[in-house]
Design an enzyme around this catalytic site. Sequence first.
Site, PDB file in Angstrom:
ATOM      1  N   LYS A 157     -12.006  -1.656   6.386  1.00  0.00           N
ATOM      2  CA  LYS A 157     -11.197  -2.689   7.040  1.00  0.00           C
ATOM      3  C   LYS A 157     -11.632  -2.817   8.497  1.00  0.00           C
ATOM      4  O   LYS A 157     -11.973  -3.881   8.971  1.00  0.00           O
ATOM      5  CB  LYS A 157      -9.705  -2.341   6.956  1.00  0.00           C
ATOM      6  CG  LYS A 157      -9.213  -2.085   5.527  1.00  0.00           C
ATOM      7  CD  LYS A 157      -8.467  -3.239   4.905  1.00  0.00           C
ATOM      8  CE  LYS A 157      -8.405  -3.148   3.384  1.00  0.00           C
ATOM      9  NZ  LYS A 157      -7.504  -2.131   2.855  1.00  0.00           N
ATOM     10  N   TRP A 204       0.804  -1.223   0.000  1.00  0.00           N
ATOM     11  CA  TRP A 204       0.000   0.000   0.000  1.00  0.00           C
ATOM     12  C   TRP A 204       0.834   1.269   0.000  1.00  0.00           C
ATOM     13  O   TRP A 204       0.480   2.246  -0.677  1.00  0.00           O
ATOM     14  CB  TRP A 204      -1.030  -0.006   1.132  1.00  0.00           C
ATOM     15  CG  TRP A 204      -2.140  -0.958   0.818  1.00  0.00           C
ATOM     16  CD1 TRP A 204      -2.463  -2.106   1.485  1.00  0.00           C
ATOM     17  CD2 TRP A 204      -3.068  -0.882  -0.290  1.00  0.00           C
ATOM     18  NE1 TRP A 204      -3.519  -2.743   0.864  1.00  0.00           N
ATOM     19  CE2 TRP A 204      -3.912  -2.017  -0.220  1.00  0.00           C
ATOM     20  CE3 TRP A 204      -3.261   0.022  -1.331  1.00  0.00           C
ATOM     21  CZ2 TRP A 204      -4.931  -2.266  -1.149  1.00  0.00           C
ATOM     22  CZ3 TRP A 204      -4.281  -0.217  -2.259  1.00  0.00           C
ATOM     23  CH2 TRP A 204      -5.097  -1.344  -2.159  1.00  0.00           C
ATOM     24  N   ASP A 252      -1.344   6.807   6.645  1.00  0.00           N
ATOM     25  CA  ASP A 252      -2.453   5.983   6.157  1.00  0.00           C
ATOM     26  C   ASP A 252      -2.688   4.880   7.196  1.00  0.00           C
ATOM     27  O   ASP A 252      -1.873   3.978   7.345  1.00  0.00           O
ATOM     28  CB  ASP A 252      -2.069   5.383   4.790  1.00  0.00           C
ATOM     29  CG  ASP A 252      -3.118   4.403   4.250  1.00  0.00           C
ATOM     30  OD1 ASP A 252      -4.141   4.175   4.936  1.00  0.00           O
ATOM     31  OD2 ASP A 252      -2.895   3.868   3.143  1.00  0.00           O
TER      32      ASP A 252
HETATM   33  C1  LIG Z   1      -6.931  -1.443   1.526  1.00  0.00           C
HETATM   34  C2  LIG Z   1      -5.947  -0.339   1.722  1.00  0.00           C
HETATM   35  C3  LIG Z   1      -5.907   0.787   0.863  1.00  0.00           C
HETATM   36  C4  LIG Z   1      -6.824   0.929  -0.361  1.00  0.00           C
HETATM   37  O1  LIG Z   1      -8.000   1.519   0.003  1.00  0.00           O
HETATM   38  P1  LIG Z   1      -9.222   1.863  -0.986  1.00  0.00           P
HETATM   39  O2  LIG Z   1     -10.259   2.390  -0.080  1.00  0.00           O
HETATM   40  O3  LIG Z   1      -9.601   0.596  -1.684  1.00  0.00           O
HETATM   41  O4  LIG Z   1      -8.731   2.893  -1.920  1.00  0.00           O
HETATM   42  C5  LIG Z   1      -5.008   1.785   1.157  1.00  0.00           C
HETATM   43  N1  LIG Z   1      -4.182   1.711   2.215  1.00  0.00           N
HETATM   44  C6  LIG Z   1      -4.191   0.641   3.056  1.00  0.00           C
HETATM   45  C7  LIG Z   1      -3.244   0.610   4.212  1.00  0.00           C
HETATM   46  C8  LIG Z   1      -5.068  -0.407   2.833  1.00  0.00           C
HETATM   47  O5  LIG Z   1      -5.079  -1.461   3.658  1.00  0.00           O
END
Ligand SMILES: *Cc1c(COP(=O)(O)O)cnc(C)c1O
Length: 372
Positions: free
Chosen positions: A203, A109, A179
């Site tokens: 998540k 990511w 993030d």
């Molecule tokens: C799943 C994930 C993403 C992607 O997110 P989207 O909402 O599908 O754009 C980005 N960063 C992390 C750490 C993730 O686990």
Amino acid sequence: MPSAALTANQLNFSGGPGALPEAVLAEVKEAIEAVPGVGLSILGISHRSDWFAGVIAELQANIRTLLGLPDDYQVLFLQGGATQQFSMLPMSLLAGSPTPADYLLTGYWSGKALPEARRQGPVRVVWSGEREGFCRLPRDEELQFANDAPYFHYVSNETVEGLQFHRVPGRDEVPRICDMSSDFLSRSGDYGRFAMIYAHAQKNLGPAGVTVVVLREDLLRDAPDDLPGFLDYRAQIAARSIYNTPPVFAIYVVLLVTRWLLREIGGLAQMEAINRQKAERLYACLDGSEGFYRGHAAVPDRSWMNVAFRLPSPALEARFLAAAKAAGLSGLEGHRSIGGLRASLYNGLSLAAVQRLVEFMEDFRRHQAGRR
Ligand SMILES: *Cc1c(COP(=O)(O)O)cnc(C)c1O
């Protein structure tokens, strides 16, 4: 309608969308028919209603309380997922900068965030784990940060590889942006050390469709004035997250999850204790398996949210997945980019569910030993 037919008969270990607490799902089921006190289905309530303004206000307050945020932070609910933040944040904070932003490249990511930043301005990769196959995170001695970077960006939990920072890297003098899509609201911490945090809901917080962005207002001081309104944090702040039609349902579910965290769990310290126990249970199973289950992550960087592991052969992994499914354990396949297996232990997944997985894994191993 026999309601038993609607009851899930699989435990959800998927990397995302993840498991939600059973108590929250029961409230969601009720709200689909009618939100208590409103008398309308959650799927058909206006985002311009007073009720929804109250939802936004309560959710902002809950997130402030859970994170212990000072008053100069804004809490936004945006669309476009974490992926949109990969672009939206450098559009505001990097475009036109004479000095590069510092990024860590620690897995799948962070590797997606990097090229999007490069489209907007200069970027420096402070550390990369790519050559080692993203099996560990950097030590502090390996990190040299610039004093003049507009910001420093990293991913607190690499969802695919199962790597998690158990400290806050970076220098407090440079705005720290993280993030936290796969570990937001999973543990206590000093969240006032972050200039900006973003996390999509699917998540650890709710269904897909909404992304929580927490940011300190002074960060936007030098943002360009010609951004599209939708992609300008200042326009979103001014509109109180209702710049256009927001995902009312997804935002309401996130509100229910924050209520659950505050009232049922008792806050992030308590959530952390539960998550730690869940992870310890599963890692003890890997470590006690005499090499049958091999974890991907270096021990100090093991994620409490995502446990990536392998079996001795791809054929055994396929057999494991089929047997797990038959035993009511779903979503254990690894991310398509690295294969293998992965168990995701988000907030909504109970200790009892992890215990069931561990018992299954121990049985499976014994059974394989018996076949040889
Ligand atoms: C799943 C994930 C993403 C992607 O997110 P989207 O909402 O599908 O754009 C980005 N960063 C992390 C750490 C993730 O686990």
